[in-house]
Design a protein around this motif. Structure first.
Motif: not given
Length: 324
Positions: A51-58, A93-99
Motif C-alpha cells: 500500500x502507498x501513502x496512508x494506505x501503506x500505513x494502514x 505467497x498471497x498479496x493483499x493490496x490496499x488502494x
C-alpha cells in the motif's frame, strides 16, 4: 467560546462520519470475504501486504496484526518493490493490496509481474471498477460514502474502514485456525501478556532446600524457626507419608496470637490451616495468581499427583516475575 464549540462540533462530525463508514462495511462481508479467508487459510506461503501513502500505513498495521494472530505476514512498500524488493515475494505467497482509488501507480505497475508469477491477489479498495479490482482474484469492498475531511480529500473515513476490515480479516482467520491465548503469547514473549501466558508455576516456585516444611506434631516454635530460616512467610506441613497435611502462614500466626495460644508448647497441628489451597507445577503462573486473588490468600503450596509438596510460591514471587 464559539471557537470551542466549533472544535467540538468538528470532532463529533468526524467521529459520526467514520462510524457510518465502519457500519457501511457490514453488507460487504460477503462471499468475497469468505474466499479471501479461504485462500489465506489454504496457502502455505506468507501474506504480503502492499500500500502507498496512508494506505501503506494502514497496510503495515494490518500486516502486524495478521502476524501476531497466527497468519504469517509482512509489509512491502510498492515503490521499493519496483526497485528490488519484489524479490521478497515468492510463489506460494498471497498479496493483499490496499488502494482506496484502486489506481495507485506504484501498485498498478506491479500487477503484470504479480500475474506473471502466478501469485494470488486480494485487493482492498473503495473502487470496484478500478484497475486493481479488475486484476484481483478477490475484491474486498472498502468503499465509503465520504471522507471525514470537509474537503472530501484527506484519507480519513476510508483509512478507518480499511483498518477495521483488516482487523475483521485477521480475527476471522484467528478463529478459523483455533489460535489460542498461549499461541498469542509466543508471538509476544517480551510483553506483560507473554509473561502472564508463558510463565508456569514451576518457573517461579521455591523448591528443594528452599521449600519450608515440617511434619505433623512439630512444635509451633520449631515451625516458626523453619519459616524464619526459609523466608517465605509460610511453611508446609506434611504427614508421615510426605503428603500435604496443611499450611501455616504469617496470617495464621497473627490469628494464633489473637487466640493467646502458648507458642512454646503448642504443636503445628493445632494452628495450621488443614490442607490449604494448592497449585500444580505445570499450571500457568497467572492461574496461580487467580487462585490467590479469589481466595484472598498470599501463598500457595505446589503439589504433585500424589499430593506431595514439591514447591511453594507467594505474591512477591509473582510480582517479581511480572505476572501481576
Amino acid at each position: 467560546m464559539s471557537q470551542s464549540s466549533d472544535l467540538i462540533q468538528s470532532a463529533q462530525r468526524t467521529i459520526r462520519l467514520e462510524l457510518e463508514a465502519v457500519k457501511g462495511l457490514l453488507p460487504h462481508i460477503d462471499a468475497d470475504f469468505v474466499r479471501a479467508c479461504e485462500m489465506i487459510l489454504a496457502s502455505k506461503g506468507r501474506v504480503v501486504v502492499v500500500g502507498m501513502g496512508k494506505s501503506g500505513h494502514i497496510g503495515r498495521k494490518i500486516a502486524a496484526t495478521l502476524a501476531s494472530t497466527g497468519t504469517t505476514a509482512f509489509f512491502v512498500h510498492p515503490a521499493e518493490a519496483s526497485h528490488g524488493d519484489m524479490g521478497m515475494i515468492a510463489r506460494g505467497d498471497i498479496i493483499l493490496a490496499l488502494s482506496n482509488s484502486g489506481s495507485t501507480t506504484e501498485i498498478v505497475t506491479l500487477l503484470p509481474l504479480i500475474k506473471r508469477l502466478g501469485i494470488p491477489l486480494i485487493c482492498m479498495t473503495g473502487n470496484p471498477d478500478s484497475p486493481l479490482a479488475k486484476a484481483a482474484d478477490v475484491k474486498l469492498d472498502a468503499r465509503v460514502a465520504q471522507e471525514a475531511c470537509p474537503l472530501n480529500l484527506a484519507p480519513t473515513s476510508s483509512t478507518t474502514a480499511a483498518l477495521v476490515l483488516g482487523d475483521a480479516l485477521a480475527i476471522a482467520l484467528l478463529e478459523a485456525r483455533g489460535f489460542t491465548a498461549e499461541d498469542f503469547a509466543f508471538s509476544h514473549p517480551g510483553g506483560a501478556l507473554g509473561r502472564r501466558l508463558l510463565l508456569k508455576v514451576e518457573n517461579v516456585m521455591h523448591s528443594g532446600e528452599e521449600l519450608p516444611q515440617v511434619v505433623r506434631g512439630t512444635l509451633l516454635k520449631d515451625a516458626l524457626m523453619e519459616m524464619t530460616h526459609k523466608g517465605l512467610g509460610m511453611t508446609v506441613v506434611i504427614d508421615e507419608d510426605g503428603r500435604l497435611a496443611g499450611i501455616f502462614t504469617d496470617g495464621d500466626l497473627r490469628r494464633t496470637l489473637d487466640r493467646q495460644i502458648d507458642i512454646r508448647n503448642a504443636t503445628i497441628d493445632s494452628v495450621m490451616t488443614p490442607h490449604g489451597k494448592t497449585a500444580r507445577a505445570d499450571m500457568l503462573a497467572a492461574e496461580a495468581l487467580k487462585i490467590m486473588e479469589d481466595h484472598k490468600i498470599s501463598a500457595l503450596v505446589v503439589i504433585d499427583k500424589e499430593e506431595r509438596p514439591v514447591g511453594a510460591l507467594n505474591m512477591h514471587d509473582l510480582l517479581r516475575a511480572g505476572v501481576m
